[in-house]
Design a protein around this motif. Structure first.
Motif, PDB file in Angstrom:
ATOM      1  N   SER A 132       0.826  -1.210   0.000  1.00 29.11           N
ATOM      2  CA  SER A 132       0.000   0.000   0.000  1.00 29.11           C
ATOM      3  C   SER A 132       0.862   1.263   0.000  1.00 29.11           C
ATOM      4  N   HIS A 133       2.158   1.111  -0.249  1.00 28.93           N
ATOM      5  CA  HIS A 133       3.076   2.243  -0.355  1.00 28.93           C
ATOM      6  C   HIS A 133       2.989   2.744  -1.798  1.00 28.93           C
ATOM      7  N   ILE A 134       1.972   3.561  -2.050  1.00 34.47           N
ATOM      8  CA  ILE A 134       1.636   3.957  -3.424  1.00 34.47           C
ATOM      9  C   ILE A 134       2.788   4.655  -4.144  1.00 34.47           C
ATOM     10  N   PRO A 135       3.472   5.617  -3.530  1.00 35.51           N
ATOM     11  CA  PRO A 135       4.596   6.240  -4.255  1.00 35.51           C
ATOM     12  C   PRO A 135       5.674   5.236  -4.659  1.00 35.51           C
ATOM     13  N   PHE A 136       5.926   4.243  -3.804  1.00 35.50           N
ATOM     14  CA  PHE A 136       6.936   3.237  -4.128  1.00 35.50           C
ATOM     15  C   PHE A 136       6.449   2.343  -5.266  1.00 35.50           C
ATOM     16  N   LEU A 137       5.158   1.983  -5.260  1.00 34.18           N
ATOM     17  CA  LEU A 137       4.615   1.181  -6.347  1.00 34.18           C
ATOM     18  C   LEU A 137       4.749   1.933  -7.672  1.00 34.18           C
ATOM     19  N   GLU A 138       4.496   3.239  -7.656  1.00 32.72           N
ATOM     20  CA  GLU A 138       4.631   4.035  -8.874  1.00 32.72           C
ATOM     21  C   GLU A 138       6.087   4.083  -9.333  1.00 32.72           C
ATOM     22  N   TYR A 139       7.004   4.139  -8.376  1.00 32.78           N
ATOM     23  CA  TYR A 139       8.435   4.115  -8.703  1.00 32.78           C
ATOM     24  C   TYR A 139       8.789   2.801  -9.407  1.00 32.78           C
ATOM     25  N   LEU A 140       8.343   1.669  -8.848  1.00 25.22           N
ATOM     26  CA  LEU A 140       8.632   0.368  -9.465  1.00 25.22           C
ATOM     27  C   LEU A 140       7.977   0.248 -10.839  1.00 25.22           C
ATOM     28  N   ALA A 141       6.769   0.773 -10.953  1.00 27.33           N
ATOM     29  CA  ALA A 141       6.057   0.695 -12.236  1.00 27.33           C
ATOM     30  C   ALA A 141       6.830   1.389 -13.341  1.00 27.33           C
ATOM     31  N   ASP A 142       7.523   2.467 -13.003  1.00 25.55           N
ATOM     32  CA  ASP A 142       8.279   3.215 -14.014  1.00 25.55           C
ATOM     33  C   ASP A 142       9.417   2.396 -14.629  1.00 25.55           C
ATOM     34  N   THR A 143       9.833   1.326 -13.954  1.00 34.27           N
ATOM     35  CA  THR A 143      10.918   0.493 -14.481  1.00 34.27           C
ATOM     36  C   THR A 143      10.432  -0.455 -15.577  1.00 34.27           C
ATOM     37  N   GLU A 144       9.105  -0.599 -15.691  1.00 38.52           N
ATOM     38  CA  GLU A 144       8.479  -1.449 -16.717  1.00 38.52           C
ATOM     39  C   GLU A 144       8.858  -2.918 -16.581  1.00 38.52           C
ATOM     40  N   MET A 145       9.090  -3.363 -15.339  1.00 38.82           N
ATOM     41  CA  MET A 145       9.356  -4.781 -15.086  1.00 38.82           C
ATOM     42  C   MET A 145       8.125  -5.436 -14.458  1.00 38.82           C
ATOM     43  N   PRO A 146       7.992  -6.762 -14.617  1.00 40.08           N
ATOM     44  CA  PRO A 146       6.895  -7.463 -13.953  1.00 40.08           C
ATOM     45  C   PRO A 146       6.959  -7.273 -12.437  1.00 40.08           C
ATOM     46  N   ILE A 147       5.795  -7.371 -11.798  1.00 40.15           N
ATOM     47  CA  ILE A 147       5.707  -7.214 -10.345  1.00 40.15           C
ATOM     48  C   ILE A 147       4.942  -8.381  -9.750  1.00 40.15           C
ATOM     49  N   ILE A 148       5.525  -8.996  -8.728  1.00 45.05           N
ATOM     50  CA  ILE A 148       4.848 -10.010  -7.914  1.00 45.05           C
ATOM     51  C   ILE A 148       4.618  -9.373  -6.552  1.00 45.05           C
ATOM     52  N   MET A 149       3.356  -9.254  -6.137  1.00 44.52           N
ATOM     53  CA  MET A 149       3.046  -8.495  -4.927  1.00 44.52           C
ATOM     54  C   MET A 149       2.283  -9.345  -3.908  1.00 44.52           C
ATOM     55  N   SER A 150       2.839  -9.435  -2.702  1.00 44.45           N
ATOM     56  CA  SER A 150       2.144 -10.102  -1.603  1.00 44.45           C
ATOM     57  C   SER A 150       1.079  -9.176  -1.036  1.00 44.45           C
ATOM     58  N   THR A 151       0.071  -9.773  -0.394  1.00 44.18           N
ATOM     59  CA  THR A 151      -1.090  -8.991   0.044  1.00 44.18           C
ATOM     60  C   THR A 151      -1.411  -9.155   1.521  1.00 44.18           C
ATOM     61  N   GLY A 152      -0.453  -9.670   2.315  1.00 44.66           N
ATOM     62  CA  GLY A 152      -0.709  -9.882   3.735  1.00 44.66           C
ATOM     63  C   GLY A 152      -1.021  -8.583   4.461  1.00 44.66           C
ATOM     64  N   ALA A 153      -1.873  -8.660   5.498  1.00 42.89           N
ATOM     65  CA  ALA A 153      -2.227  -7.524   6.347  1.00 42.89           C
ATOM     66  C   ALA A 153      -2.922  -6.407   5.578  1.00 42.89           C
ATOM     67  N   HIS A 154      -3.580  -6.750   4.470  1.00 39.15           N
ATOM     68  CA  HIS A 154      -4.342  -5.772   3.693  1.00 39.15           C
ATOM     69  C   HIS A 154      -5.707  -6.357   3.323  1.00 39.15           C
ATOM     70  N   SER A 155      -6.706  -5.483   3.297  1.00 39.17           N
ATOM     71  CA  SER A 155      -8.051  -5.884   2.897  1.00 39.17           C
ATOM     72  C   SER A 155      -8.143  -5.929   1.376  1.00 39.17           C
ATOM     73  N   LEU A 156      -9.222  -6.533   0.887  1.00 39.94           N
ATOM     74  CA  LEU A 156      -9.430  -6.606  -0.560  1.00 39.94           C
ATOM     75  C   LEU A 156      -9.555  -5.201  -1.152  1.00 39.94           C
ATOM     76  N   GLU A 157     -10.173  -4.295  -0.406  1.00 41.01           N
ATOM     77  CA  GLU A 157     -10.318  -2.925  -0.889  1.00 41.01           C
ATOM     78  C   GLU A 157      -8.953  -2.252  -1.038  1.00 41.01           C
ATOM     79  N   GLU A 158      -8.067  -2.481  -0.083  1.00 39.07           N
ATOM     80  CA  GLU A 158      -6.721  -1.904  -0.166  1.00 39.07           C
ATOM     81  C   GLU A 158      -5.935  -2.515  -1.325  1.00 39.07           C
TER      82      GLU A 158
END
Length: 349
Positions: A132-158
């Motif tokens: 849920s660290h949105i700025p960091f996710l946007e940083y990783l997205a800019d690299t145009e590489m695949p992302i595998i993301m774990s979802t522990g301690a987060h709700s479906l809405e998050e």
């Protein structure tokens, strides 16, 4: 859910499960232990070995207090600081993974660590607490590489919010992993059906990041539910000092897990229902057909006394059972020997 590639491996529903052996920080600050962990993962047949790259000052506030589950008198900041992997290890471990034929991965927890890793990884693994660290996710997205993301301690809405951010940033090669942020996770809490929920909710490739103690139950069940990626911590020895050793798999358990995953994939096989070549003998010998149970003369009436529905064995089979009532009461067109499978040509229709 289009498949995509990490290293030399395709990731997707019709591909072998991508197995990530999570070494994390179980190197205990020793480069030779880190290499030995790579050897163990490669020998066990894992597709990737994954470390963790972070700096305490970019991860926790300094006055962070302690964490009960670790049973360590030090603050969480001090513990994390002691677990930092030197950046200069990254090219060394990358080269060693290449020598062993296994993908090198490491989870970055901050932009600085990601920039050190970017040249050496072909996909990002996002930890649960970073999802849920949105700025960091946007940083990783800019690299145009695949992302595998774990979802522990987060709700479906998050999770939905994070997925929307990544997709808006152009990330199409994305995997969501069901994960429970408990170390270890009780089997009663692992909730593997969330793998299907994630896949259906977001029309996305899904998998499992597992912290249960058993090496095979959750991973193999996850694969049966459609997990395309499975990640699990491992160590050289559970008794080693450090917060992540106790709940990690030892080498033989890691091998057992991967062997079981591959066996599960084999057992899942094809979704097409058909008669298989391995069934041919019993298809001929054990399926029931209409057979004469006594000699029947030409002109004699077919009845329940002279025909039955039986397995054919080495005899040639007759009509399928569904025609039994239709032929009962009909007249034999020619002599029928006892045991013969009754065909339409045997009946005066």
């Amino acid at each position: 859910m289009e498949p995509f590639t990490i290293g030399n491996r395709k990731i997707g529903p019709d591909e072998p499960t991508y197995v990530i052996a999570e070494a994390g920080s179980n190197h205990n600050g020793d480069l030779e232990i880190a290499k030995e962990l790579i050897d163990v993962a490669a020998d066990a047949g894992a597709d990737a070995v994954k470390f963790q790259t972070f700096r305490a000052e970019d991860l926790y506030v300094e006055d962070s207090g302690d964490v009960e589950y670790l049973e360590d008198e030090r603050s969480i900041y001090e513990i994390i600081e002691s677990m930092e992997m030197p950046y200069e290890w990254i090219p060394i471990l990358y080269d060693y993974c290449n020598q062993r034929g296994i993908d090198f991965m490491s989870t970055p927890f901050d932009e600085r660590s990601a920039s050190e890793l970017e040249e050496y990884v072909s996909a990002w693994k996002v930890a649960s607490y970073t999802s849920s660290h949105i700025p960091f996710l946007e940083y990783l997205a800019d690299t145009e590489m695949p992302i595998i993301m774990s979802t522990g301690a987060h709700s479906l809405e998050e999770v939905s919010e994070s997925v929307s951010v990544l997709r808006s940033a152009g990330v199409s090669d994305l995997v969501l992993l069901q994960c429970v942020a408990a170390y270890p996770t009780p089997l009663s809490e692992i909730n593997l059906r969330v793998i299907e929920t994630l896949s259906n909710e977001f029309e996305i490739i899904s998998g499992l990041s597992d912290h249960t103690l058993d090496p095979t139950i959750a991973p193999s069940a996850a694969v049966a539910l459609g997990a395309c990626v499975v990640e699990k911590h491992f160590t050289l020895d559970k008794s080693m000092d450090g917060p992540d050793h106790e709940f990690a798999l030892e080498p033989a358990e890691l091998q057992d897990m991967i062997t079981t995953i591959r066996a599960t994939e084999t057992a899942l096989g094809s979704s097409e229902k058909r008669v298989l070549e391995v069934e041919n003998e019993l298809y001929e010998k054990a399926r029931r057909a209409v057979h004469a149970v006594s000699d029947i003369s030409a002109g004699e009436r077919i009845s329940e006394e002279n025909v039955k529905i039986l397995r054919s064995g080495s005899q040639e089979g007759g009509l399928p059972p569904k025609f039994y009532k239709e032929i009962t009461g009909k007249i034999a067109a020619r002599p029928i020997n006892s045991g013969k499978g009754i065909e339409w040509d045997d009946i005066d229709v």
